[in-house]
Design a protein around this motif. Structure first.
Motif, PDB file in Angstrom:
ATOM      1  N   UNK A 179       0.825  -1.211   0.000  1.00 46.09           N
ATOM      2  CA  UNK A 179       0.000   0.000   0.000  1.00 46.09           C
ATOM      3  C   UNK A 179       0.858   1.259   0.000  1.00 46.09           C
ATOM      4  N   UNK A 180       2.101   1.119   0.455  1.00 44.65           N
ATOM      5  CA  UNK A 180       3.029   2.254   0.473  1.00 44.65           C
ATOM      6  C   UNK A 180       3.863   2.332  -0.810  1.00 44.65           C
ATOM      7  N   UNK A 181       3.564   1.453  -1.760  1.00 46.48           N
ATOM      8  CA  UNK A 181       4.243   1.497  -3.055  1.00 46.48           C
ATOM      9  C   UNK A 181       5.456   0.606  -3.170  1.00 46.48           C
ATOM     10  N   UNK A 221      21.991   4.328   6.037  1.00 46.87           N
ATOM     11  CA  UNK A 221      20.733   4.107   5.312  1.00 46.87           C
ATOM     12  C   UNK A 221      19.589   4.616   6.169  1.00 46.87           C
ATOM     13  N   UNK A 222      18.791   5.494   5.615  1.00 46.08           N
ATOM     14  CA  UNK A 222      17.702   6.098   6.379  1.00 46.08           C
ATOM     15  C   UNK A 222      16.491   5.178   6.413  1.00 46.08           C
ATOM     16  N   UNK A 223      15.954   5.031   7.624  1.00 47.94           N
ATOM     17  CA  UNK A 223      14.737   4.231   7.840  1.00 47.94           C
ATOM     18  C   UNK A 223      13.655   5.165   8.359  1.00 47.94           C
ATOM     19  N   UNK A 224      12.537   5.301   7.642  1.00 48.98           N
ATOM     20  CA  UNK A 224      12.066   4.478   6.512  1.00 48.98           C
ATOM     21  C   UNK A 224      12.293   5.092   5.135  1.00 48.98           C
ATOM     22  N   UNK A 225      12.996   6.220   5.049  1.00 45.14           N
ATOM     23  CA  UNK A 225      13.084   6.924   3.764  1.00 45.14           C
ATOM     24  C   UNK A 225      13.697   6.056   2.664  1.00 45.14           C
ATOM     25  N   UNK A 226      14.721   5.256   3.024  1.00 43.62           N
ATOM     26  CA  UNK A 226      15.358   4.395   2.029  1.00 43.62           C
ATOM     27  C   UNK A 226      14.998   2.919   2.201  1.00 43.62           C
ATOM     28  N   UNK A 227      14.678   2.532   3.419  1.00 47.14           N
ATOM     29  CA  UNK A 227      14.343   1.132   3.687  1.00 47.14           C
ATOM     30  C   UNK A 227      13.270   1.071   4.774  1.00 47.14           C
ATOM     31  N   UNK A 228      12.140   0.454   4.470  1.00 51.51           N
ATOM     32  CA  UNK A 228      11.086   0.242   5.461  1.00 51.51           C
ATOM     33  C   UNK A 228      11.266  -1.130   6.099  1.00 51.51           C
ATOM     34  N   UNK A 229      11.071  -1.190   7.419  1.00 50.81           N
ATOM     35  CA  UNK A 229      11.310  -2.428   8.171  1.00 50.81           C
ATOM     36  C   UNK A 229      10.076  -2.760   9.007  1.00 50.81           C
ATOM     37  N   UNK A 230       9.613  -4.013   8.899  1.00 56.66           N
ATOM     38  CA  UNK A 230       8.508  -4.508   9.729  1.00 56.66           C
ATOM     39  C   UNK A 230       9.005  -5.695  10.533  1.00 56.66           C
ATOM     40  N   UNK A 282       7.419   3.614   5.621  1.00 53.14           N
ATOM     41  CA  UNK A 282       6.969   4.803   4.919  1.00 53.14           C
ATOM     42  C   UNK A 282       6.892   4.525   3.433  1.00 53.14           C
ATOM     43  N   UNK A 283       6.528   5.533   2.639  1.00 53.80           N
ATOM     44  CA  UNK A 283       6.406   5.346   1.185  1.00 53.80           C
ATOM     45  C   UNK A 283       7.698   4.834   0.560  1.00 53.80           C
ATOM     46  N   UNK A 284       7.548   4.011  -0.460  1.00 57.71           N
ATOM     47  CA  UNK A 284       8.721   3.512  -1.186  1.00 57.71           C
ATOM     48  C   UNK A 284       9.474   4.682  -1.812  1.00 57.71           C
ATOM     49  N   UNK A 285      10.823   4.626  -1.794  1.00 50.81           N
ATOM     50  CA  UNK A 285      11.598   5.709  -2.423  1.00 50.81           C
ATOM     51  C   UNK A 285      11.378   5.740  -3.930  1.00 50.81           C
ATOM     52  N   UNK A 286      11.503   6.930  -4.503  1.00 48.52           N
ATOM     53  CA  UNK A 286      11.309   7.088  -5.951  1.00 48.52           C
ATOM     54  C   UNK A 286      12.419   6.360  -6.718  1.00 48.52           C
TER      55      UNK A 286
END
Length: 341
Positions: free
Chosen positions: A192-194, A269-278, A337-341
């Protein structure tokens, strides 16, 4: 303003809770509590703290004082004595135990608790000891699939907790978390976050991990596992994630997710800007440097419902068997967060 009275009050409440657990677990089967001085010495607290704790139990109707004689557990309408055997007292299962304890107390029941330390031999000994103590039924989290059958063959009602879903043909009654559905919720959140390139990392285990993996279907582009992660494993898995251009990752369980998070932050590496973790389990996920979004099984509710299933079986041994599956919640925090572009 001094915080000392609050601290004292907290100590009394903590001690009162410990005494409640002791009463539920038949720590004083004769019905008489140790003296206030003995409790103070055992618990390392002041006499005033003991008196305040006992006052709380007196208010609840659990304990009464007899002048010149001591403190006694109040006579109650006592429900069944239930044996509980779980693999661990320190991770995951404490919340299940709380659910069992509270539901039993609600109905005047009592609990005898044993830890099996993830050891099949200890589990067999624990079950034998509980049966020998005269429990009316068992709530068990077996170390191996199919565990609990020995007690069941003796005609003793058995309810499994966090077991059963791995065996579609089991005839045991159980209450467990649908971990595959929990994993699906995590995947859907990332999508859902891309995020289209999703990874899965796990600590291998005999029960939860395979179920989590089953809920991922074909939505992950890479899977990695190790028996017990080290920081070096986390670094290696992070390198694999980056090589596969993964932008969202699901980790089983909290400790492993935190190791990966630490490795990512150390590399800038920025979380969540570059990598989202669950994370999966939600035991300590909120305590990470970046609070982790986590799949959170309803552990206390598992314990509560297990008591209800066992009570129903004791009331009507011929009733249809119950097998209850609970879908874990996804608790969204700062690590996704949203997937990076």
């Amino acid at each position: 303003m001094s915080t000392e009275p609050v601290a004292r009050g907290q100590k009394a409440r903590h001690l009162a809770d410990e005494l409640r657990r002791g009463i539920a677990g038949l720590r004083w089967p004769g019905g008489k509590l140790p003296t206030e001085q003995q409790l103070a010495d055992e618990q390392g607290v002041s006499l005033n703290t003991v008196r305040r704790a006992v006052d709380l139990l007196v208010q609840d109707g659990l304990v009464y004082r007899r002048q010149g004689s001591g403190m006694y557990i109040a006579d109650q309408v006592v429900g069944p004595l239930v044996g509980v055997a779980v693999p661990s007292m320190t991770y995951y299962y404490p919340r299940i135990i709380v659910g069992i304890e509270r539901e039993l107390a609600e109905h005047g029941g009592q609990m005898m608790l044993r830890s099996t330390e993830w050891d099949k031999t200890e589990e067999e000994r624990a079950v034998e000891a509980l049966i020998g103590a005269g429990v009316a039924g068992l709530i068990v989290a077996p170390d191996q699939p199919g565990g609990g059958s020995a007690a069941g063959e003796l005609g003793l009602p058995v309810v499994l907790v966090e077991r059963g879903l791995e065996d579609p043909a089991t005839v045991h009654e159980f209450v467990g978390s649908n971990h595959a559905a929990g994993a699906r919720a995590a995947v859907n959140h990332l999508k859902s976050l891309g995020h289209t390139r999703i990874g899965y990392l796990e600590r291998t285990g005999p029960h939860t991990a395979p179920q989590v993996r089953a809920g991922l279907e074909n939505d992950v582009v890479m899977t990695r596992a190790a028996d017990r992660w080290t920081s070096a494993d986390a670094d290696r898995f992070l390198e694999d994630l980056l090589g596969e251009r993964v932008t969202g990752v699901i980790c089983f369980a909290d400790r492993e997710a935190n190791l990966l998070l630490t490795a990512a932050l150390a590399r800038g590496i920025e979380v969540p800007e570059q990598l989202s973790v669950i994370s999966y389990d939600d035991e300590v996920a909120d305590l990470s440097d970046v609070p982790l979004t986590a799949v959170s099984p309803a552990k206390s509710e598992v314990g509560r419902l297990a008591v209800n299933v066992l009570r129903a079986r004791l009331k009507d041994p011929e009733a249809p068997r119950q097998q209850i599956s609970l879908v874990p919640r996804l608790i969204v925090r700062e690590s996704t967060g949203p997937a990076p572009d």
